[in-house]
Scaffold this active site. Structure first.
Site, PDB file in Angstrom:
ATOM      1  N   SER A 121       0.827  -1.215   0.000  1.00  0.00           N
ATOM      2  CA  SER A 121       0.000   0.000   0.000  1.00  0.00           C
ATOM      3  C   SER A 121       0.855   1.257   0.000  1.00  0.00           C
ATOM      4  O   SER A 121       0.455   2.269  -0.571  1.00  0.00           O
ATOM      5  CB  SER A 121      -0.976  -0.007   1.182  1.00  0.00           C
ATOM      6  OG  SER A 121      -0.298  -0.120   2.403  1.00  0.00           O
ATOM      7  N   GLU A 122       2.033   1.212   0.638  1.00  0.00           N
ATOM      8  CA  GLU A 122       2.925   2.376   0.609  1.00  0.00           C
ATOM      9  C   GLU A 122       4.381   1.929   0.582  1.00  0.00           C
ATOM     10  O   GLU A 122       4.762   0.941   1.215  1.00  0.00           O
ATOM     11  CB  GLU A 122       2.745   3.272   1.847  1.00  0.00           C
ATOM     12  CG  GLU A 122       1.327   3.742   2.088  1.00  0.00           C
ATOM     13  CD  GLU A 122       0.875   4.891   1.217  1.00  0.00           C
ATOM     14  OE1 GLU A 122       1.735   5.491   0.529  1.00  0.00           O
ATOM     15  OE2 GLU A 122      -0.328   5.193   1.234  1.00  0.00           O
ATOM     16  N   THR A 123       5.182   2.700  -0.143  1.00  0.00           N
ATOM     17  CA  THR A 123       6.642   2.617  -0.069  1.00  0.00           C
ATOM     18  C   THR A 123       7.144   3.996   0.335  1.00  0.00           C
ATOM     19  O   THR A 123       6.766   5.003  -0.276  1.00  0.00           O
ATOM     20  CB  THR A 123       7.250   2.198  -1.419  1.00  0.00           C
ATOM     21  OG1 THR A 123       6.808   0.866  -1.730  1.00  0.00           O
ATOM     22  CG2 THR A 123       8.759   2.219  -1.372  1.00  0.00           C
TER      23      THR A 123
END
Length: 272
Positions: A45-47
Site C-alpha cells: 500500500s505504501e513505499t
C-alpha cells in the site's frame, strides 16, 4: 540501495500493515518516476523514501510516500515503519521530525520501543451520503462524514459485525471517490470487544489500494469522531482487515497521537 519491508501497527510478523522503506543518503531526490516504479514493484500500500536534511532545518529528514499508483499526501503506517527502520540503524535518539506533504510530522520511540506519531487532525464534517454509496458498500450507513484536509469518506454503521462482513464493490467505490474528490472510504462502528473502543476498515481503490490493512492516517479522522461520541480523548482502535492491527490514539486539540509497534520482516538490496 538497501530496502526493508516493515510490518507496522503490530508486534508480530505477517500482521499489521507492511510498508517498504528506503533510507537514502543526503542529496537530491531520485527521479520521481523511479520512486513510483519502485513502489509499483513492491506492490504494497505504501513505499516510503526518506533522506536526511542539513543541520539547522525545521526538520531532520524529508519523507515521501508512494502507493503503487500515486504519491500519497499522508501515510501513518509507512511513517511508523520508517521510524522503526531508522531506530534499528541508530539514526535517531528518540525523536525525529519529518518534512512531508502534510507539514512537519514528529515521531518518537519510547523506552518500550513503541512509536508515537504526532499528526494533524483531519476534521470530520457530517454530509449527505453521495449517490451510489449504499450500493458500492453493500450496506446502509447510519452516518456519513467527510474528513478534511485528507478527504476521506467516514461511513458509520451500526455494529462491528457489519464492518467485518462488508464486501464493497471496489470498482464502484473507486468511481464514487474520484467523482467526489475523495481519497478513500473509512467504514467504522463501535467495537463489540471491550479491548477496543472502535473498529474500522479502509478502502482506497482509486489510489491503487483496494483495502489497506491498517491505516494510521485514517485514524486522524476516526479519532476526533469517536472522541466526541464516546466522551474520551484516549482510545484504542482496531482495524479489522484480514491482517488486522491496533492503533492507540489520543486527541490533543488539533493534533492526534498515534501509537503502535513495528517489526522488520525483510531486509534486502535493490539492484537497479
Amino acid at each position: 540501495m538497501r530496502i526493508r519491508i516493515v510490518d507496522a501497527f503490530t508486534d508480530r510478523p505477517f500482521a499489521g500493515n507492511p510498508a517498504a522503506v528506503c533510507l537514502l543518503e543526503a542529496g537530491p531526490w531520485p527521479e520521481e518516476t523511479w520512486m513510483q516504479q519502485v513502489a509499483a514493484e513492491m506492490n504494497l500500500s505504501e513505499t516510503a523514501f526518506a533522506r536526511p536534511l542539513p543541520a539547522g532545518e525545521d526538520a531532520d529528514w524529508d519523507l515521501r510516500w508512494f502507493t503503487p499508483a500515486v504519491e500519497a499526501q499522508m501515510c501513518g503506517h509507512a511513517t511508523l515503519a520508517t521510524t522503526h527502520a531508522m531506530a534499528a540503524e541508530g539514526l535517531l535518539g528518540g525523536k525525529v521530525r519529518f518534512n512531508s506533504r502534510s507539514g512537519i510530522l514528529v515521531a518518537e520511540v519510547g523506552e518500550d520501543q513503541a512509536i508515537t506519531l504526532d499528526f494533524p487532525v483531519s476534521v470530520p464534517t457530517a454530509i449527505e451520503a453521495p449517490e451510489g454509496l449504499t450500493a458500492a458498500l453493500g450496506t446502509e450507513p447510519s452516518e456519513v462524514h467527510r474528513t478534511d484536509p485528507l478527504g476521506d469518506l467516514l461511513v458509520v454503521v451500526e455494529d462491528e459485525a457489519t464492518v467485518r462482513s462488508a464486501t464493497p464493490d471496489l470498482a464502484a467505490l473507486a468511481v464514487l471517490t474520484r467523482a467526489n474528490g475523495l481519497r478513500g472510504t473509512i467504514l467504522t462502528a463501535p467495537a463489540t470487544d471491550s479491548e477496543y473502543d472502535f473498529v474500522s476498515r479502509f478502502f482506497a481503490p482509486a489510489q491503487g489500494i483496494p483495502e489497506d490493512p491498517v491505516t494510521g492516517s485514517a485514524h486522524t479522522g476516526l479519532t476526533p469522531y469517536w472522541a466526541k461520541r464516546l466522551g474520551r480523548e484516549r482510545l484504542v482502535g482496531f482495524q479489522a482487515s484480514t491482517r488486522g492491527g491496533i492503533v492507540h490514539v489520543v486527541l490533543a486539540g488539533e493534533r492526534v497521537y498515534l501509537t503502535g509497534r513495528a517489526i522488520t520482516v525483510l531486509d534486502g538490496e535493490l539492484t537497479v
